[in-house]
Design an enzyme around this catalytic site. Structure first.
Site, PDB file in Angstrom:
ATOM      1  N   GLY A 290       0.850  -1.179   0.000  1.00 20.14           N
ATOM      2  CA  GLY A 290       0.000   0.000   0.000  1.00 20.14           C
ATOM      3  C   GLY A 290       0.880   1.221   0.000  1.00 20.14           C
TER       4      GLY A 290
ATOM      5  N   VAL B 253       2.668  -5.595   3.296  1.00 20.85           N
ATOM      6  CA  VAL B 253       1.939  -6.491   4.193  1.00 20.85           C
ATOM      7  C   VAL B 253       2.388  -7.921   3.929  1.00 20.85           C
ATOM      8  CG1 VAL B 253      -0.329  -7.247   5.001  1.00 20.85           C
ATOM      9  CG2 VAL B 253      -0.036  -4.922   4.135  1.00 20.85           C
TER      10      VAL B 253
ATOM     11  N   ASP C 233     -11.962   6.399   7.178  1.00 21.91           N
ATOM     12  CA  ASP C 233     -11.458   5.838   5.916  1.00 21.91           C
ATOM     13  C   ASP C 233     -12.244   4.581   5.552  1.00 21.91           C
ATOM     14  OD1 ASP C 233      -9.941   5.801   3.656  1.00 21.91           O
ATOM     15  OD2 ASP C 233      -8.181   4.881   4.573  1.00 21.91           O
TER      16      ASP C 233
END
EC number: 2.7.11.1
Length: 487
Positions: A39, A44, A149
């Protein structure tokens, strides 16, 4: 041996990392299995907790500034304990990276599933996901936290079909407090009008975002996704609330649910608790209806991984043959650092979570807003003139900075002016350079010569500002290393 361990169920459930585990190096506590994706804030990885055998997700985030603020926000995450919110287990500081250990959701995000299957969701599927999401929001809002978000990319599913909120506060705060990357622009498509306008907002800002997310799940992308983000910034607060492109395709209950979410006035917008009683949500079916689409998405993902692995193996063989012919020695091509394949995507939508695709519209907008005990009597609505005012949205900061840079660059190249002291120079407002026509050539040349010292002064100020932020981080790294050596 590792494969056998993965097939066995966890020996006991991991609730949080104990103090002993947190003082060790992360590699002593976890085996990193594969890279899941990237991201705007970092990478991740899928990992296994050695002691319990439980699968976890680890975000590795390069920390570049405001380390103490990041640590404070992560500590707040430990307060959250809900089956509808991704669990936080603990964090490590290794070199210049922050390792955040969180619950692993095997099916990925809702946006991942839409992308992998290359089709949108049905009303039944949307209702089931929204029900769990609303329960997560109800919990967060009860804890007086604002997600800020909410979107399909931040709603994760486990393999059973249970939806969980992700990146509430951690990723949002990290992206707000880290040094911004010039290639990243926060997208406002999911943001409530009051957040964009910065006129004060509370928990129902998340409800607007949920309404946009409902449209996203139904149509594959949020309203205004086809236009420039800068234009959307002005359209969202000024235009009527968005609706479906083809309203006739959707039921009255679903249409009304979205309408209840997308009320421009925060005071009149429904809460998470109220929306849980909406007919569209109350009639939602069990999570079992999501298993087929999860299995389909995971099958597509597996086939892509196998296909890409075959391509990698074929490339390795070709490279090896070429090396053998050139030097008479077999040399195996070097793969990526984790020895795994990263899955490419066929669609992109700006999702920014545990993903297997590249983002074209990564989001920096998530920010957890925490109210202190002293503020309880005042409610959660925050105004500009209060001490704890909401952080300026990243996309506004980005555009404002770019505007200043453009003004300075254009002014410095073609329209300098005669000021005795360079510090007296002010950037003309609204592009008004008419006064330059009255200046002599000599005055203009003096103005041009004055720009270089100004530039040097600004560079020195930037260097000092960077150093003042960098030194505390270096001190924290050194303290962390000393602490680890003591154990």
């Amino acid at each position: 041996m590792e494969t056998v361990q993965l097939r066995n169920p966890p020996r006991r459930q991991l609730k949080k990392l104990d103090e002993d585990s947190l003082t060790k190096q992360p590699e002593e506590v976890f085996d990193v299995l594969e890279k899941l994706g990237e991201g705007s804030y970092g990478s991740v990885y899928k990992a296994i907790h050695k002691e319990t055998g439980q699968i976890v997700a680890i975000k590795q985030v390069p920390v570049e500034s405001d380390l103490q603020e990041i640590i404070k926000e992560i500590s707040i995450m430990q307060q959250c304990d809900s089956p509808h919110v991704v669990k936080y287990y603990g964090s490590y500081f290794k070199n210049t990276d922050l390792w955040i250990v969180m619950e692993y959701c095997g099916a990925g995000s809702v946006s991942d599933i839409i992308r992998l299957r290359n089709k949108t969701l049905t009303e039944d599927e949307i209702a089931t996901i929204l029900q769990s999401t609303l329960k997560g929001l109800e919990y967060l809002h009860f804890m007086r936290k604002i997600h800020r978000d909410i979107k399909a990319g931040n709603i994760l599913l486990n393999t059973e079909g249970q939806a969980k909120l992700a990146d509430f506060g951690v990723a949002g705060q990290l992206t707000d407090t880290m040094a911004k990357r010039n290639t990243v622009i926060g997208t406002p498509f999911w943001m409530a009008p009051e957040v964009i306008q910065e006129i004060g907002y509370n928990c129902v800002a998340d409800i607007w975002s949920l309404g946009i997310t409902a449209i996203e799940m139904a149509e594959g992308k949020p309203p205004y996704a086809d236009i420039h983000p800068m234009r959307a910034i002005f359209m969202i607060p000024t235009n009527p609330p968005p609706t479906f492109r083809k309203p006739e395709l959707w039921s009255d209950n679903f249409t009304d649910f979205v309408k209840q979410c997308l009320v421009k006035s925060p005071e009149q917008r429904a809460t998470a608790t109220q929306l849980l009683q909406h007919p569209f949500v109350k009639s939602a079916k069990g999570v079992s209806i999501l298993r087929d689409l999860i299995n389909e998405a995971m099958d597509v993902k597996l086939k892509r991984q196998e296909s890409q692995q075959r391509e990698v193996d074929q490339d390795d063989e070709e490279n090896s043959e070429e090396d053998e012919m050139d030097s008479g020695t077999m040399v195996r091509a070097v793969g990526d650092e984790m020895g795994t394949v990263r899955v490419a995507s066929t669609m992109t939508d700006g999702a920014n979570t545990m993903i297997e695709h590249d983002d074209t519209l990564p989001s920096q907008l998530g920010t957890m807003v925490i109210n202190t005990e002293d503020e309880e009597e005042e409610g959660t609505m925050k105004r500009r003139d209060e001490t704890m005012q909401p952080a300026k949205p990243s996309f506004l900061e980005y555009f404002e900075q770019k505007e200043k840079e453009n003004q300075i660059n254009s002014f410095g190249k073609s329209v300098p002016g005669p000021l005795k002291n360079s510090s007296d120079w002010k950037i003309p407002q609204d592009g008004d350079y008419e006064f330059l026509k009255s200046w002599t050539v000599e005055d203009l040349q003096k103005r041009l010569l004055a720009l270089d010292p100004m530039m040097e002064q600004e560079i020195e100020e930037i260097r000092q500002k960077y150093q003042s932020k960098r030194q505390p981080i270096l001190d924290a790294i050194e303290a962390k290393k000393r602490r680890q050596q003591n154990f």
